[in-house]
Design a protein around this motif. Structure first.
Motif, PDB file in Angstrom:
ATOM      1  N   UNK A 195      -4.606 -27.117 -22.275  1.00 33.46           N
ATOM      2  CA  UNK A 195      -4.990 -25.788 -22.753  1.00 33.46           C
ATOM      3  C   UNK A 195      -6.425 -25.844 -23.259  1.00 33.46           C
ATOM      4  N   UNK A 196      -7.212 -24.812 -22.943  1.00 34.31           N
ATOM      5  CA  UNK A 196      -8.601 -24.755 -23.398  1.00 34.31           C
ATOM      6  C   UNK A 196      -8.911 -23.367 -23.941  1.00 34.31           C
ATOM      7  N   UNK A 197      -9.620 -23.340 -25.048  1.00 29.20           N
ATOM      8  CA  UNK A 197     -10.039 -22.105 -25.705  1.00 29.20           C
ATOM      9  C   UNK A 197     -11.564 -22.009 -25.638  1.00 29.20           C
ATOM     10  N   UNK A 198     -12.068 -20.831 -25.246  1.00 30.40           N
ATOM     11  CA  UNK A 198     -13.509 -20.616 -25.158  1.00 30.40           C
ATOM     12  C   UNK A 198     -13.899 -19.359 -25.931  1.00 30.40           C
ATOM     13  N   UNK A 199     -15.169 -19.330 -26.365  1.00 33.12           N
ATOM     14  CA  UNK A 199     -15.725 -18.160 -27.044  1.00 33.12           C
ATOM     15  C   UNK A 199     -16.614 -17.409 -26.060  1.00 33.12           C
ATOM     16  N   UNK A 200     -16.414 -16.088 -25.977  1.00 41.46           N
ATOM     17  CA  UNK A 200     -17.131 -15.298 -24.990  1.00 41.46           C
ATOM     18  C   UNK A 200     -18.635 -15.336 -25.125  1.00 41.46           C
ATOM     19  N   UNK A 201     -19.160 -15.528 -26.332  1.00 40.60           N
ATOM     20  CA  UNK A 201     -20.608 -15.537 -26.555  1.00 40.60           C
ATOM     21  C   UNK A 201     -21.207 -16.938 -26.558  1.00 40.60           C
ATOM     22  N   UNK A 202     -20.400 -17.950 -26.269  1.00 37.49           N
ATOM     23  CA  UNK A 202     -20.867 -19.336 -26.347  1.00 37.49           C
ATOM     24  C   UNK A 202     -21.919 -19.612 -25.273  1.00 37.49           C
ATOM     25  N   UNK A 203     -22.964 -20.342 -25.660  1.00 39.53           N
ATOM     26  CA  UNK A 203     -24.030 -20.693 -24.719  1.00 39.53           C
ATOM     27  C   UNK A 203     -24.206 -22.198 -24.577  1.00 39.53           C
ATOM     28  N   UNK A 204     -23.398 -22.995 -25.258  1.00 33.74           N
ATOM     29  CA  UNK A 204     -23.539 -24.441 -25.173  1.00 33.74           C
ATOM     30  C   UNK A 204     -23.031 -24.941 -23.815  1.00 33.74           C
ATOM     31  N   UNK A 205     -23.698 -25.962 -23.247  1.00 31.78           N
ATOM     32  CA  UNK A 205     -23.287 -26.491 -21.942  1.00 31.78           C
ATOM     33  C   UNK A 205     -21.831 -26.966 -21.957  1.00 31.78           C
ATOM     34  N   UNK A 206     -21.042 -26.448 -21.042  1.00 28.07           N
ATOM     35  CA  UNK A 206     -19.631 -26.807 -20.951  1.00 28.07           C
ATOM     36  C   UNK A 206     -18.720 -25.823 -21.649  1.00 28.07           C
ATOM     37  N   UNK A 207     -19.279 -24.983 -22.521  1.00 32.72           N
ATOM     38  CA  UNK A 207     -18.458 -24.099 -23.346  1.00 32.72           C
ATOM     39  C   UNK A 207     -18.681 -22.622 -23.039  1.00 32.72           C
ATOM     40  N   UNK A 208     -19.453 -22.310 -21.986  1.00 36.38           N
ATOM     41  CA  UNK A 208     -19.718 -20.917 -21.658  1.00 36.38           C
ATOM     42  C   UNK A 208     -18.522 -20.293 -20.932  1.00 36.38           C
ATOM     43  N   UNK A 209     -18.589 -18.989 -20.759  1.00 40.31           N
ATOM     44  CA  UNK A 209     -17.515 -18.293 -20.048  1.00 40.31           C
ATOM     45  C   UNK A 209     -17.441 -18.753 -18.599  1.00 40.31           C
ATOM     46  N   UNK A 210     -18.596 -18.998 -17.970  1.00 42.45           N
ATOM     47  CA  UNK A 210     -18.597 -19.515 -16.597  1.00 42.45           C
ATOM     48  C   UNK A 210     -17.960 -20.900 -16.534  1.00 42.45           C
ATOM     49  N   UNK A 211     -18.198 -21.706 -17.559  1.00 43.09           N
ATOM     50  CA  UNK A 211     -17.568 -23.032 -17.611  1.00 43.09           C
ATOM     51  C   UNK A 211     -16.058 -22.910 -17.716  1.00 43.09           C
ATOM     52  N   UNK A 212     -15.590 -21.896 -18.431  1.00 44.07           N
ATOM     53  CA  UNK A 212     -14.148 -21.675 -18.544  1.00 44.07           C
ATOM     54  C   UNK A 212     -13.544 -21.345 -17.189  1.00 44.07           C
ATOM     55  N   UNK A 213     -14.231 -20.480 -16.436  1.00 41.80           N
ATOM     56  CA  UNK A 213     -13.754 -20.118 -15.095  1.00 41.80           C
ATOM     57  C   UNK A 213     -13.703 -21.350 -14.196  1.00 41.80           C
ATOM     58  N   UNK A 214     -14.734 -22.179 -14.255  1.00 37.29           N
ATOM     59  CA  UNK A 214     -14.776 -23.392 -13.426  1.00 37.29           C
ATOM     60  C   UNK A 214     -13.668 -24.364 -13.826  1.00 37.29           C
ATOM     61  N   UNK A 215     -13.484 -24.573 -15.106  1.00 36.06           N
ATOM     62  CA  UNK A 215     -12.450 -25.495 -15.561  1.00 36.06           C
ATOM     63  C   UNK A 215     -11.075 -25.022 -15.107  1.00 36.06           C
TER      64      UNK A 215
END
Length: 400
Positions: A177-197
């Motif tokens: 399970x992974x939780x992400x923040x919509x406004x996150x800009x850190x590498x690996x933690x962005x919304x696009x990173x969530x989609x990829x993961x």
């Protein structure tokens, strides 16, 4: 620690990997306590991956620590291979010293990325050896992995068709399970990173279940940063909870996204970390609601006016109509239990026409004799009480 006195076969082990501020910050200790309380019986083990040197920005010199090091310079002092070895060594220590029956791993930020790497068996330099070139600690192989806004990891190398895991064919089947923040800009933690993961997890045969959620409008660290302050301002210690359950109940940060993220994570952890009475049923990823990467807005769902609901229920309450004809003598706790106190008129009628009954009869025998008298036609009304029938064979109230 857990206050429950249970067999080790029922106790889970959790490896908690901290953010760059280390496991001894107020926030990480509060998170450890929260997990320990909500998931007990469990041993929460938080290793110090920075060996006494966590990142701490110097107030008078923003962007640098008290040694004058920038964040990247500080991070270079904690090489990836050594951190990876420490994580596996901590898991081995948790298994050996606490006798837990399963291992799960929970990481936030920096620790979230390392948790995913440890789960996938992807190590620096593609080797398990320790820093001296000798064989290092065994794989963590967690049953469950929780990663909150993980940073600096290569999702494609960890999971899916392009995974580069060591001994990939022998990997432990894991729920992630992974939780992400919509406004996150850190590498690996962005919304696009969530989609990829999520895409990589969907393709990985060793991921038995997965859930990736993005909380729109939230910033990095939203689920745990500030938790320590809430705990300090919480309720006073309850002796009963301390003795019976090992501590205080969990504290809610804002009754919003932070608490939702925490509850989802501990529930997911509970679902897949148990060896004793394991969970069975449909996987979370098979449910359309939870397989959706967007987290629905639940901020209003927990707000209830209980007093208003009670007042409305009282105002709309309708007294049910009692059907006396269908009542049984037992419903009245009738004088059968104490025949001496029965009405004189009733007693005289019984003595004059005993129908086979006796004052020494127990209640069941008394009722059986009355029913037999009714069946014979000897008894159709209550003795001494006029013409009230014993059944509903006629219109109007009946006793039987």
């Amino acid at each position: 620690m857990t206050g429950a006195q249970l067999s080790a076969q029922e106790v889970k082990g959790l490896l908690l990997l901290s953010d760059v501020y280390g496991p001894f910050s107020d926030d990480m200790q509060a998170l450890a306590d929260k997990i320990a309380f909500e998931c007990q019986p469990v041993v929460v083990f938080a290793p110090d991956l920075f060996r006494g040197d966590p990142w701490k920005e110097y107030a008078s010199n923003p962007g640098f620590n008290e040694n004058g090091q920038s964040y990247e310079e500080w991070r270079a002092n904690h090489p990836e291979d050594r951190v990876s070895i420490d994580i596996r060594a901590a898991a081995a220590s948790l298994r050996e010293n606490y006798g837990v029956n399963s291992i799960s791993i929970f990481g936030t930020c920096y620790g979230g990325g390392r948790a995913l790497e440890a789960t996938a068996r992807v190590y620096p330099h593609n080797t398990m050896d320790d820093v001296n070139g000798e064989e290092g600690p065994p794989h963590v192989d967690p049953m469950t992995t929780i990663a909150w806004y993980p940073t600096r990891y290569d999702a494609k190398a960890l999971f899916g068709e392009e995974a580069k895991s060591i001994n990939n064919n022998e990997r432990q089947n894991t729920a992630i399970m992974a939780i992400f923040a919509g406004n996150d800009e850190l590498p690996g933690a962005t919304k696009d990173d969530a989609v990829l993961l999520k895409s990589c997890l969907d393709q990985d045969p060793f991921v038995k279940d997965q859930m990736v959620k993005v909380f729109d409008g939230q910033n990095h660290g939203f689920a745990h940063v500030g938790m320590g302050k809430i705990t300090e301002e919480g309720t006073e210690e309850d002796p009963f909870l301390t003795e019976e359950f090992g501590g205080l109940p969990s504290n809610s940060m804002d009754d919003g996204d932070a608490e939702v993220a925490s509850l989802l994570s501990t529930a997911f952890l509970e679902t897949y970390s148990r060896q004793f009475l394991p969970t069975v049923g449909e996987a979370v990823q098979e449910d359309d609601l939870w397989n959706n990467i967007e987290m629905p807005d639940l901020s209003e769902s927990s707000k209830r006016d209980i007093r208003a609901e009670m007042e409305e229920a009282i105002a709309n309450y309708e007294e049910p109509e009692v059907d006396l004809k269908r009542m049984h003598p037992d419903d009245f706790k009738t004088p059968i239990d104490d025949l001496e106190n029965m009405d004189d008129e009733f007693m005289e009628a019984l003595q004059a026409n005993p129908y086979g009954v006796s004052i020494e009869d127990d209640p069941d025998t008394f009722l059986d004799k009355l029913e037999a008298a009714i069946d014979r036609g000897d008894l159709s009304t209550i003795p001494g009480l006029g013409d009230i029938p014993l059944d509903d064979s006629v219109d109007g109230p009946a006793y039987w």
